[in-house]
Scaffold this motif. Structure first.
Motif, PDB file in Angstrom:
ATOM      1  N   ILE A 136       0.843  -1.197   0.000  1.00 51.85           N
ATOM      2  CA  ILE A 136       0.000   0.000   0.000  1.00 51.85           C
ATOM      3  C   ILE A 136       0.876   1.245   0.000  1.00 51.85           C
ATOM      4  CG2 ILE A 136      -1.823   1.256   1.212  1.00 51.85           C
ATOM      5  CD1 ILE A 136      -2.364  -1.461   2.715  1.00 51.85           C
ATOM      6  N   LEU A 137       0.584   2.174  -0.888  1.00 50.48           N
ATOM      7  CA  LEU A 137       1.218   3.491  -0.879  1.00 50.48           C
ATOM      8  C   LEU A 137       0.227   4.475  -0.277  1.00 50.48           C
ATOM      9  CD1 LEU A 137       3.169   5.803  -1.672  1.00 50.48           C
ATOM     10  CD2 LEU A 137       2.177   5.709  -3.977  1.00 50.48           C
ATOM     11  N   GLN A 138       0.606   5.097   0.840  1.00 49.06           N
ATOM     12  CA  GLN A 138      -0.251   6.087   1.481  1.00 49.06           C
ATOM     13  C   GLN A 138       0.317   7.490   1.271  1.00 49.06           C
ATOM     14  OE1 GLN A 138      -0.157   6.306   5.713  1.00 49.06           O
ATOM     15  NE2 GLN A 138      -2.003   7.561   5.886  1.00 49.06           N
ATOM     16  N   ILE A 139      -0.486   8.349   0.653  1.00 49.81           N
ATOM     17  CA  ILE A 139      -0.137   9.760   0.448  1.00 49.81           C
ATOM     18  C   ILE A 139      -1.078  10.584   1.318  1.00 49.81           C
ATOM     19  CG2 ILE A 139       0.062  11.634  -1.227  1.00 49.81           C
ATOM     20  CD1 ILE A 139       0.282   9.448  -3.413  1.00 49.81           C
ATOM     21  N   SER A 140      -0.530  11.513   2.079  1.00 51.75           N
ATOM     22  CA  SER A 140      -1.388  12.284   2.979  1.00 51.75           C
ATOM     23  C   SER A 140      -0.918  13.733   3.093  1.00 51.75           C
ATOM     24  CB  SER A 140      -1.400  11.634   4.368  1.00 51.75           C
ATOM     25  OG  SER A 140      -2.464  12.134   5.165  1.00 51.75           O
ATOM     26  N   ASP A 141      -1.876  14.629   3.300  1.00 52.79           N
ATOM     27  CA  ASP A 141      -1.585  16.028   3.629  1.00 52.79           C
ATOM     28  C   ASP A 141      -0.612  16.694   2.646  1.00 52.79           C
ATOM     29  OD1 ASP A 141      -2.767  16.510   6.624  1.00 52.79           O
ATOM     30  OD2 ASP A 141      -2.142  14.436   6.339  1.00 52.79           O
ATOM     31  N   THR A 142      -0.943  16.606   1.383  1.00 52.14           N
ATOM     32  CA  THR A 142      -0.097  17.262   0.377  1.00 52.14           C
ATOM     33  C   THR A 142      -0.316  18.776   0.372  1.00 52.14           C
ATOM     34  OG1 THR A 142      -1.792  16.707  -1.250  1.00 52.14           O
ATOM     35  CG2 THR A 142       0.129  15.289  -1.163  1.00 52.14           C
ATOM     36  N   HIS A 143      -1.518  19.231   0.751  1.00 49.96           N
ATOM     37  CA  HIS A 143      -1.815  20.665   0.841  1.00 49.96           C
ATOM     38  C   HIS A 143      -1.287  21.422  -0.389  1.00 49.96           C
ATOM     39  CE1 HIS A 143      -3.374  20.837   4.983  1.00 49.96           C
ATOM     40  NE2 HIS A 143      -2.498  19.891   5.243  1.00 49.96           N
ATOM     41  N   LEU A 144      -1.632  20.945  -1.563  1.00 45.72           N
ATOM     42  CA  LEU A 144      -1.106  21.526  -2.792  1.00 45.72           C
ATOM     43  C   LEU A 144      -1.444  23.011  -2.862  1.00 45.72           C
ATOM     44  CD1 LEU A 144      -2.177  18.643  -5.153  1.00 45.72           C
ATOM     45  CD2 LEU A 144       0.118  19.062  -4.249  1.00 45.72           C
ATOM     46  N   THR A 350       9.283  16.484  13.323  1.00 42.67           N
ATOM     47  CA  THR A 350       9.261  15.304  12.474  1.00 42.67           C
ATOM     48  C   THR A 350       9.833  15.679  11.103  1.00 42.67           C
ATOM     49  OG1 THR A 350       7.818  13.591  11.542  1.00 42.67           O
ATOM     50  CG2 THR A 350       6.921  15.802  11.690  1.00 42.67           C
ATOM     51  N   PHE A 351       9.443  14.954  10.057  1.00 39.40           N
ATOM     52  CA  PHE A 351       9.857  15.244   8.682  1.00 39.40           C
ATOM     53  C   PHE A 351       8.693  14.927   7.755  1.00 39.40           C
ATOM     54  CE2 PHE A 351      11.425  11.112  10.102  1.00 39.40           C
ATOM     55  CZ  PHE A 351      10.763  10.248   9.234  1.00 39.40           C
ATOM     56  N   SER A 352       8.785  15.343   6.512  1.00 38.06           N
ATOM     57  CA  SER A 352       7.744  15.049   5.525  1.00 38.06           C
ATOM     58  C   SER A 352       7.993  13.673   4.909  1.00 38.06           C
ATOM     59  CB  SER A 352       7.721  16.121   4.439  1.00 38.06           C
ATOM     60  OG  SER A 352       7.333  17.365   4.980  1.00 38.06           O
ATOM     61  N   GLU A 353       6.901  13.010   4.523  1.00 36.23           N
ATOM     62  CA  GLU A 353       7.059  11.633   4.052  1.00 36.23           C
ATOM     63  C   GLU A 353       5.872  11.182   3.210  1.00 36.23           C
ATOM     64  OE1 GLU A 353       7.045   9.035   7.474  1.00 36.23           O
ATOM     65  OE2 GLU A 353       4.950   9.477   7.947  1.00 36.23           O
ATOM     66  N   TYR A 354       6.079  10.089   2.515  1.00 39.32           N
ATOM     67  CA  TYR A 354       4.991   9.237   2.038  1.00 39.32           C
ATOM     68  C   TYR A 354       5.282   7.859   2.614  1.00 39.32           C
ATOM     69  CZ  TYR A 354       8.376   7.772  -1.586  1.00 39.32           C
ATOM     70  OH  TYR A 354       9.489   7.317  -2.248  1.00 39.32           O
ATOM     71  N   VAL A 355       4.258   7.039   2.736  1.00 42.92           N
ATOM     72  CA  VAL A 355       4.381   5.787   3.485  1.00 42.92           C
ATOM     73  C   VAL A 355       4.105   4.578   2.596  1.00 42.92           C
ATOM     74  CG1 VAL A 355       3.263   4.388   5.288  1.00 42.92           C
ATOM     75  CG2 VAL A 355       3.916   6.759   5.770  1.00 42.92           C
ATOM     76  N   ILE A 356       4.932   3.568   2.749  1.00 45.13           N
ATOM     77  CA  ILE A 356       4.723   2.265   2.107  1.00 45.13           C
ATOM     78  C   ILE A 356       4.400   1.255   3.200  1.00 45.13           C
ATOM     79  CG2 ILE A 356       5.711   0.426   0.700  1.00 45.13           C
ATOM     80  CD1 ILE A 356       5.404   3.027  -0.826  1.00 45.13           C
ATOM     81  N   VAL A 357       3.258   0.590   3.090  1.00 48.32           N
ATOM     82  CA  VAL A 357       2.872  -0.451   4.052  1.00 48.32           C
ATOM     83  C   VAL A 357       2.826  -1.788   3.334  1.00 48.32           C
ATOM     84  CG1 VAL A 357       1.159  -1.235   5.724  1.00 48.32           C
ATOM     85  CG2 VAL A 357       1.451   1.229   5.319  1.00 48.32           C
TER      86      VAL A 357
END
Length: 364
Positions: A136-144, A350-357
């Protein structure tokens, strides 16, 4: 609660300006001008700097920067009281004022780097209910928001594509009040190019629908753009992904007060299957664990954003946890620190990220 926090923040910002000005006017070159002129010049310097920061960044960034400067000045003011008044003929106050400014610049520069360098974070979650692994690729809070955000997001999508995810989920705050239609459309089209086998799904965050109706597109425009690009929206609903996994999503707590309970949502699902839940705000852990969701993916907190905001918000009961992976019984919760950082362009907590589960069968 947030109205009270906003008012307190505004009061503290005003105090910060007064306090910093009071320290600046005591610098040797200004103190010689007399009380009235030194105050006027000190405030003029602060107004000009903050006006420049507001024009190049935004008002919130300027306010946050000066609140940090206030803390630096307070720390070095204490140091000033503990050491002698002169060092080799130079005013201790002048030297420590310089240190306060430098420390603030270095600290916020570190926060800027943490916020603008996107990392990949990986988790592995086991389940007894599946026989085949799913990535799973989780993308969150990009606030483009800006052209820079758009270019950075599309560039990072190329890295995300290399993860070869089976499923992509966007857990809210994809856009906000400052987003532009061209940016939203361009990024949505680029996201669709990920084209994972199990699809791309979206749940709303507290910013996606907009609060003040001052952007050049509506929620309807956002919905249509997502759907036209094959990105499915889930709101208090579920969808089977395959014979073993169900994906569900909740409406956002703050923009949809009428959202159904986690128990009601689970009633729509087959509990013998693994159920993944998307819920933008991580503030209903006990209920979601009791309902029996296997994996819950959230964002919203920005990982705490800046020290000590995350801790304070948790103490106030706004969020159950701030960041990383947590377990309650058989339920696993993952909180994504987010791709971007709303109006505050710094992340010191913290830091900015995208997540792989990697959602894998137990024992594999």
């Amino acid at each position: 609660m947030w109205t009270s926090v906003l008012i307190l923040s505004l009061v503290f910002w005003i105090f910060s300006n007064y306090y910093v000005a009071s320290r600046i006017r005591m610098i040797s070159v200004l103190s010689r001008l007399g009380k009235r002129k030194s105050w006027i010049l000190a405030f003029t310097i602060l107004v000009l700097i903050q006006a420049l920061m507001t024009l190049t960044l935004n008002f919130v960034a300027a306010a946050v920067s000066f609140i940090h400067l206030c803390f630096s000045f307070a720390f070095f003011n204490l140091a000033e009281k503990l050491i002698s008044k002169k060092i080799k003929g130079k005013s201790v106050h002048d030297i420590l004022c310089l240190y306060a400014v430098l420390v603030t610049i270095v600290y916020l520069a570190y926060g800027w780097i943490q916020a603008h360098n996107i990392r990949e974070t990986r988790y592995t979650v086991e389940s007894e209910k599946i026989t085949k692994p799913v990535r799973i690729l989780q993308i969150s809070d990009t606030h483009l928001r800006t052209k820079y955000d758009t270019e950075r997001y599309i560039k990072e999508l190329e890295k995300m594509k290399k993860a070869d995810a089976d499923l992509v989920v966007i857990t809210g705050d994809y856009v906000d009040d400052e987003s532009k239609r061209t940016s939203m459309e361009k990024c949505t089209k680029a996201t669709a190019q990920l084209n994972p086998p199990l699809g791309i799904y979206f749940c709303y965050g507290n910013h996606d629908k907009g609060h003040y109706n001052n952007r050049d597109f509506t929620d309807k425009d956002l919905r249509e753009c997502l759907e036209e690009n094959g990105i499915k929206i889930l709101e208090d609903d579920m969808i089977p992904l395959n014979d073993e996994i169900i994906l569900a999503a909740r409406k956002d707590k703050h923009i949809s007060r009428e959202r159904i309970s986690s128990d009601k949502l689970m009633e729509k699902c087959n509990e013998s299957k693994a159920v993944i839940l998307l819920d933008h705000e991580p503030n209903d852990f006990e209920s979601e664990a009791h309902s029996g969701f296997d994996l819950i993916l959230s964002g919203h907190t920005h990982g705490g954003q800046m020290i000590p905001l995350g801790i304070l918000v948790k103490i106030l009961g706004e969020n159950d946890e701030i960041y990383r992976m947590h377990k309650i019984g058989k339920s696993t919760f993952i909180i994504n620190s987010g791709f971007s950082s709303w109006s505050i362009p710094y992340k010191t907590g913290t830091f900015s990220e995208y997540v792989i589960v990697d959602f894998i069968p137990s024992g594999k």
